[in-house]
Write an enzyme that holds these catalytic residues in place. Structure first.
Site, PDB file in Angstrom:
ATOM      1  N   HIS A   1      -0.018  -7.602  -3.042  1.00 44.48           N
ATOM      2  CA  HIS A   1      -1.234  -7.657  -3.868  1.00 44.48           C
ATOM      3  C   HIS A   1      -1.866  -6.258  -3.895  1.00 44.48           C
ATOM      4  CE1 HIS A   1      -4.233 -10.470  -5.738  1.00 44.48           C
ATOM      5  NE2 HIS A   1      -4.936  -9.347  -5.674  1.00 44.48           N
TER       6      HIS A   1
ATOM      7  N   HIS B   1       0.114  -7.960 -13.112  1.00 41.84           N
ATOM      8  CA  HIS B   1       1.356  -8.485 -13.685  1.00 41.84           C
ATOM      9  C   HIS B   1       1.515  -8.011 -15.108  1.00 41.84           C
ATOM     10  CE1 HIS B   1      -1.770 -11.487 -14.656  1.00 41.84           C
ATOM     11  NE2 HIS B   1      -1.070 -11.747 -15.751  1.00 41.84           N
TER      12      HIS B   1
END
Ligand code: DGP
Length: 117
Positions: A46, A99
């Site tokens: 992350h 993403h």
């Protein structure tokens, strides 16, 4: 992050249809495809909640993500395709883990993103 869907996909806690994986990057099919080919490519870690958080330190993995996208597009035999990043809620971002969407296999037209709610 414990409450992040894509972190759970990256660690295998949530199943996904994987199309590419290495130590740092995972690509998997979108749950609600907007085109015949709709693949999400993520850093497993992350490193950023959105593209707005990319730094000089994390930029190399973003470059590698684009190399993976080019490889996937070749494998999927996509001559034309669209790479989409929704950055922020008003831009349509729903999952706060960096993403990129790879969309192709159909004429995507002139829409800005190709993604419809
Ligand atoms: P965005 O709207 O740019 O944040 O894109 C998030 C995408 O993630 C959206 O196209 C749907 C997809 N998605 C959400 N949850 C899941 C999931 O659990 N599995 C998969 N494969 N895709 C998901």
């Amino acid at each position: 992050m414990s409450d992040c869907i894509f972190c759970k996909i990256a660690t295998g806690k949530i199943p996904s249809q994987k199309v590419y994986e290495d130590a740092e990057i995972l690509a998997f099919r979108d749950l609600i495809p907007q085109a015949p080919t709709h693949i999400l490519v993520i850093p497993k870690a992350h490193i950023a909640s959105s593209a707005a958080e990319i730094t000089a330190e994390t930029a190399p993995i973003v470059g590698r993500i684009f190399a993976v996208i080019a490889q996937l597009a070749r494998e999927q035999k996509l001559e034309s395709y669209r790479i989409v990043n929704n950055c922020g809620e008003d831009a349509g971002q729903t999952v706060r883990h960096l993403h990129f969407h790879l969309l192709g296999g159909i004429s995507l037209g002139a829409m800005l993103t190709g993604i419809q709610e």
